[in-house]
Design an enzyme around this catalytic site. Structure first.
Site, PDB file in Angstrom:
ATOM      1  N   GLU A 168    -118.029 -68.550 -19.813  1.00  0.00           N
ATOM      2  CA  GLU A 168    -119.218 -68.629 -20.336  1.00  0.00           C
ATOM      3  C   GLU A 168    -119.622 -69.648 -21.164  1.00  0.00           C
ATOM      4  O   GLU A 168    -118.666 -70.360 -22.022  1.00  0.00           O
ATOM      5  CB  GLU A 168    -119.478 -67.229 -21.222  1.00  0.00           C
ATOM      6  CG  GLU A 168    -119.484 -66.152 -20.525  1.00  0.00           C
ATOM      7  CD  GLU A 168    -119.802 -64.849 -21.500  1.00  0.00           C
ATOM      8  OE1 GLU A 168    -120.865 -64.295 -21.278  1.00  0.00           O
ATOM      9  OE2 GLU A 168    -118.946 -64.497 -22.138  1.00  0.00           O
ATOM     10  N   HIS A 192    -114.877 -55.452 -18.681  1.00  0.00           N
ATOM     11  CA  HIS A 192    -115.513 -56.184 -17.475  1.00  0.00           C
ATOM     12  C   HIS A 192    -114.467 -56.766 -16.192  1.00  0.00           C
ATOM     13  O   HIS A 192    -114.468 -56.487 -15.157  1.00  0.00           O
ATOM     14  CB  HIS A 192    -116.497 -57.334 -17.790  1.00  0.00           C
ATOM     15  CG  HIS A 192    -117.664 -56.611 -18.925  1.00  0.00           C
ATOM     16  ND1 HIS A 192    -118.229 -55.692 -18.740  1.00  0.00           N
ATOM     17  CD2 HIS A 192    -118.026 -57.473 -19.947  1.00  0.00           C
ATOM     18  CE1 HIS A 192    -119.092 -55.587 -19.638  1.00  0.00           C
ATOM     19  NE2 HIS A 192    -119.131 -56.674 -20.416  1.00  0.00           N
TER      20      HIS A 192
END
Ligand code: BG6
EC number: 1.1.1.49
Length: 420
Positions: A168, A192
């Site tokens: 990210e 996730h």
């Protein structure tokens, strides 16, 4: 898609700005919709105003109204909030959507489950992992099980490595207290990224429904070897300790890279590399399945370290690529790299993608558990993460905008991280 609803936002403090203004959207129906949104304060100690607001809303909606409670609170607060819902009678006729992480380790997850199951029936519980609501993630199952092409090669005989890469570019975006108490390992890996791994690794369910999918995912998770702390790299971006609300000597990880192994017939010997972190060079959500080279080199120069790869870009406009070798047009037999690609938006221009939370909240209203996670999965994932939680690797710092600490870059060996 929504039925007639009233939406009551709640938190410890009433926001400075009107909730309707905070979530304002453009659109013809907005004002009408906004009139259904209200806000009241509540806490684990006091849910009386919330109960009152729910009673008012239900009067307007009539006896048929059902409740959807969406709880997005830190793991340490979840149990207390569930008890508050019980005290106020808000658990009745409710579907409870619970945000991850579920607990902070195996023991606390079990404790939380005890409270949850004391108050709610299992079919009322929806443990949300929003990655499973992403169109592109569900497409993994369709790609694998609605086609005859991929499944025969989806195993250790043909696959050399799998990478699940979710770097990210964003930092912590003001979520210091969340990051300080949770860290990236619990925030992203045990949730996730392992859920993505589950979709890649699971055996074909006989039916794709809640039971079928949960069973196969749990089976795949049972086969994952408990993580080896020596194969896990923790990083913290430079400047993290200067963020508001972060301790000067914080050792919390904002980056994790690791190697996982699955000890089953299908995946024996195939390394799975997982990576995610904040303030990295690029924001991506990419799964790369690397295939073995052909057994015989009939063309010269094919052993170039660029094997066939199936690349799944789990972006909102999902893409699937197959990177392979092809003959370059011309009088010689020159071989070069080329790409077969499927872009979902282009393939289905008349259809609109549904955002992950939209999809999952709708499913929770309908009572469909398929894309939610089961207790068994959650507990198994904590169990295999436990060795790292018990003996976490030393946090290494990395420059913002980089790809994390050097040790993480070295983890997959000579091949490196395959991110095209
Ligand atoms: C959340 C994490 O669950 O997922 C965040 O708490 C992370 O730290 C986010 O940034 C990523 O989700 P998405 O859908 O933006 O990729």
């Amino acid at each position: 898609m929504l039925p007639e609803v009233r939406i009551i936002g709640s938190g410890r403090h009433t926001p400075d700005e009107d909730l309707r203004e905070l979530v304002r959207q453009e659109g013809d129906d907005w004002d009408e919709f906004a009139s259904r949104i209200t806000f009241v304060a509540s806490s684990a100690d006091d849910g009386s105003d919330l109960a009152e607001a729910v009673a008012v809303a239900e009067k307007e909606l009539g006896d048929e109204a059902t409740r959807l409670v969406y709880l997005s609170v830190p793991p340490s607060a979840a149990g207390g909030m569930v008890r508050m819902l019980e005290r106020e009678g808000l658990h009745e006729r409710a579907h409870l959507v619970l945000e991850k992480p579920f607990g902070t380790d195996l023991a606390s997850a079990k404790e939380l489950d005890e409270v949850l199951l004391d108050v709610f029936a299992p079919e009322q519980l929806f443990r949300i992992d929003h990655f499973l609501g992403k169109e592109a993630v569900q497409n993994i199952l369709v790609l694998r099980f609605a086609n005859g092409l991929f499944e025969p090669v989806w195993n250790a005989a043909h696959v050399a490595y799998v990478q699940i890469d979710v770097p990210e570019a964003i930092g912590i975006e003001g979520r210091a207290s969340f990051m300080e108490s949770t860290g990236t390992f619990r925030d992203m890996i045990s949730t996730h990224l392992f859920q993505l791994l589950g979709f890649v690794a699971l055996e074909p369910p006989t039916v794709i429904d809640a039971k079928g999918l949960h069973e196969e995912k749990a089976k795949a998770f049972r086969a994952i070897r408990a993580l080896d702390p020596a194969k896990v790299v923790f990083g913290q971006y430079e400047g993290y300790r200067d963020e508001d609300g972060v301790a000067d000597d914080s050792r919390v990880e904002t980056f994790v890279a690791l190697e996982a192994r699955i000890d089953n017939w299908r995946w024996k010997g195939v390394p799975f590399y997982l990576r995610t972190g904040k303030a990295l060079a690029e924001g991506r959500r990419t799964i790369t399945i690397g295939f073995r080279e052909p057994p015989l080199e009939v063309f010269p120069c094919t052993a170039d370290g660029e094997p066939n790869e199936l690349v799944l870009e789990l972006t909102d406009d999902a893409k699937v690529y197959v990177d392979l070798r092809a003959k370059k047009p011309g009088p010689a037999l020159d071989i070069a790299h080329a790409r077969l690609s499927l872009e979902l938006e282009q393939a289905f221009p008349d259809d609109t993608a549904v955002e992950a939370y939209e999809r999952l909240l709708l499913d929770a209203m309908r009572g469909d558990h398929t894309l939610f996670t089961s207790t068994e999965e959650v507990e198994r994932l904590w169990a295999l993460c436990d060795p790292v939680l018990a003996d976490p690797p030393q946090v290494q710092s990395y420059a913002q905008g980089s790809w994390g600490p050097q040790a993480a870059l070295d983890l997959p060996g000579d091949r490196g991280w395959r991110l095209r």
